[in-house]
Design an enzyme around this catalytic site. Structure first.
Site, PDB file in Angstrom:
ATOM      1  N   LYS A  44      45.011  43.794  32.931  1.00  0.00           N
ATOM      2  CA  LYS A  44      44.238  42.511  33.195  1.00  0.00           C
ATOM      3  C   LYS A  44      44.484  41.526  32.242  1.00  0.00           C
ATOM      4  CE  LYS A  44      42.186  42.117  36.374  1.00  0.00           C
ATOM      5  NZ  LYS A  44      42.142  41.829  37.810  1.00  0.00           N
TER       6      LYS A  44
HETATM    7  C1  LIG Z   1      41.083  49.818  35.245  1.00  0.00           C
HETATM    8  C2  LIG Z   1      41.509  48.847  36.552  1.00  0.00           C
HETATM    9  N1  LIG Z   1      42.294  49.424  37.285  1.00  0.00           N
HETATM   10  C3  LIG Z   1      42.627  48.516  38.379  1.00  0.00           C
HETATM   11  C4  LIG Z   1      42.522  47.267  38.406  1.00  0.00           C
HETATM   12  C5  LIG Z   1      42.986  46.416  39.524  1.00  0.00           C
HETATM   13  O1  LIG Z   1      43.623  45.313  39.186  1.00  0.00           O
HETATM   14  P1  LIG Z   1      43.683  43.880  40.144  1.00  0.00           P
HETATM   15  O2  LIG Z   1      42.201  43.429  39.918  1.00  0.00           O
HETATM   16  O3  LIG Z   1      44.957  43.317  39.584  1.00  0.00           O
HETATM   17  O4  LIG Z   1      43.590  44.632  41.680  1.00  0.00           O
HETATM   18  C6  LIG Z   1      41.531  46.819  37.446  1.00  0.00           C
HETATM   19  C7  LIG Z   1      40.994  45.413  37.587  1.00  0.00           C
HETATM   20  O5  LIG Z   1      40.208  45.193  37.144  1.00  0.00           O
HETATM   21  C8  LIG Z   1      41.044  47.733  36.619  1.00  0.00           C
HETATM   22  O6  LIG Z   1      40.039  47.214  35.552  1.00  0.00           O
END
Ligand SMILES: Cc1ncc(COP(=O)(O)O)c(C=O)c1O
Length: 473
Positions: A44
């Site tokens: 992020k």
């Molecule tokens: C630990 C974790 N995995 C996956 C994601 C998913 O990413 P995205 O928001 O780009 O779909 C996030 C998003 O906050 C996250 O914090």
């Protein structure tokens, strides 16, 4: 050695690492893209930097301004570190169940953290998105990041994550696997990869079992940051604008158990400490790899590190308390209190009278000797639900008492007919529950309530033992 001119330049350029041990016996080459190598520790950081830069360019954020967001942690950490570096104030609204490690990290970067209720309908003013929006609206100079709908979120991945993968695999990637929260990572990266490969790269969304994205029922889940839960009182199911579903070729659904156990496996077998959503993505990548051959190259996104979850997924006690591990001593564990298999608990829907609630149980042949039934607003059948979804545990005795005084009274589980309960894992030692004899127990198997029981006896008096041995420090 690569020199970066600032902290912000240390976002991106994360390595691809081949999974030699976990990939053993599988035919394709599997690479993990280690997004925890970003300076703030997660994927992020990319979106946070991109959104702040876009806001500055559009004149929405200027010196002295405040960055505001509702986030389960990682976006907040990215925003907080970029804000710290650029001299902005940062204010983050996070769900109360967010891993304590992440909340401490936010505070370490100087963010002001407001913890809000965990399980609130999207339309409720108490929902974290609404709390953050209200705060931003009432704060001069504040800018709300709105990661779920902000085009600068997927744009970050189209501009960096996608090109990095294409370059580092020399255009050899055939399958891209990622979990989906806002959808920014999968959409932006997929957009680039599809274009670069003339549509050949297959895009796989790894989704928690209950997530609505992959066709689940919207029930609560354990992995933080990915998947889409749907509160039963939500008026509509709004999907993020950042998620371009057209780019997804396939969903692979992964249970909480598989996500967590795969993350633990990665640490112990590969030497790779990864978080829960990384476990989701990795489990999906391994399942996918079983269908592929030597000509294929799979790249899986590892959004963050297991360091954020040392007190949960990697903690053996936590694992037992949530019912994710098998009992060490079955005869002495909570499972031994159950008369039969833990196959789910009868569920009462909302909106009934007390009389109808009883009729409903009889109609569905509920076993009246069970210690309790569950009341929740979603679902009307027997099943296994996340404890967060339960508004009350209801006993037949309390229903009978209520129907005696007024059969037409509304069934009001939380207010009248409910009884407090404790959630315990099926493998939890009965001796650990000794303080509360007779207490109603919601017994968790794989994180979901699969049975109810009563704590039968007071257990040994441990009051004379040293405090430390009783877990009191
Ligand atoms: C630990 C974790 N995995 C996956 C994601 C998913 O990413 P995205 O928001 O780009 O779909 C996030 C998003 O906050 C996250 O914090």
């Amino acid at each position: 050695m690569t020199v970066r001119e600032s902290v912000l330049d240390a976002i991106g350029y994360t390595p691809l690492v081949r999974l030699r041990r976990l990939g053993e016996g599988l035919r394709p080459t599997i690479y993990a893209k280690l997004e925890f190598q970003n300076i703030g520790g997660s994927v992020k950081d990319r979106a946070a930097l991109s959104m702040i830069r876009a806001a500055e360019q559009e004149g929405l954020l200027s010196p002295g301004g405040t960055v505001v967001e509702g986030t389960s942690g990682n976006t907040g950490i990215g925003l907080a570190l970029v804000a710290a570096h650029l001299g902005y104030r940062s204010v983050v609204f996070a769900p109360a169940a967010t891993a304590t490690e992440k909340i401490r990290l936010l505070r370490a970067y100087g963010a002001e953290v407001h913890l809000v209720g965990d399980y609130v309908p999207r339309s409720h003013p108490g929902h974290l998105a609404n709390r953050a929006a209200a705060f931003a609206a009432g704060t001069p100079g504040a800018w709300l990041a709105r990661q779920y709908d902000n085009p600068a979120n997927p744009a970050a991945h189209e501009a960096s994550t996608g090109p990095e993968i294409w370059r580092d695999t020399a255009g050899g990637i055939t399958h891209f696997v990622a979990s989906v929260g806002t959808g920014g990572t999968i959409s932006g990266t997929a957009k680039f990869l599809k274009k670069a490969s003339s549509g050949a790269v297959q895009v796989v969304a790894a989704d928690p079992d209950h997530s609505v994205y992959g066709g689940g029922d919207g029930g609560a889940k354990y992995v933080e940051g990915a998947g889409h839960a749907l509160h039963p009182e939500s008026l509509e199911d709004v999907w993020p604008e950042a998620f371009d579903t057209v780019l997804v070729d396939r969903y692979i659904r992964i249970t909480d158990r598989d996500s967590i156990l795969t993350a633990r496996r990665a640490a112990r077998e590969e030497g790779l400490l990864i978080g829960g959503t990384s476990g989701t993505a990795l489990a999906a990548a391994l399942r996918l790899a079983e269908e592929l051959d030597e000509s294929h190259t799979v790249v899986v996104i590892i959004p963050d590190s297991g360091r954020n979850y040392l007190s949960t997924y990697f903690d053996d006690e936590w694992l037992t308390s949530a019912g994710f591990s098998d009992p060490a001593e079955p005869a002495l564990s909570v499972g031994s209190l159950l008369p039969g298999p833990a196959a789910g608990v009868p569920i009462l829907p909302a909106g009934l009278t007390v009389g109808e609630a009883i009729q409903e149980l009889v109609r569905r042949g509920a076993d009246c000797s069970l210690p309790a039934f569950l009341a929740l607003d979603r679902g009307t059948s027997f099943g296994a639900v996340h404890p967060r979804e339960v508004s009350a545990a209801v006993t037949l005795r309390s229903l009978a008492a209520a129907v005696e005084s007024n059969p037409r009274a509304a069934f009001s589980p939380a207010a009248q007919q409910g009884e407090p309960f404790a959630s315990v894992g099926i493998g939890t030692a009965v001796a650990d529950l000794a303080q509360h004899p007779g207490q109603l127990l919601a017994v968790l198997v794989d994180g979901r309530i699969a049975a109810t029981a009563r704590q039968p006896f007071a257990g040994p008096d441990r009051s004379q033992e040293p405090a430390a041995s009783r877990g009191i420090i």
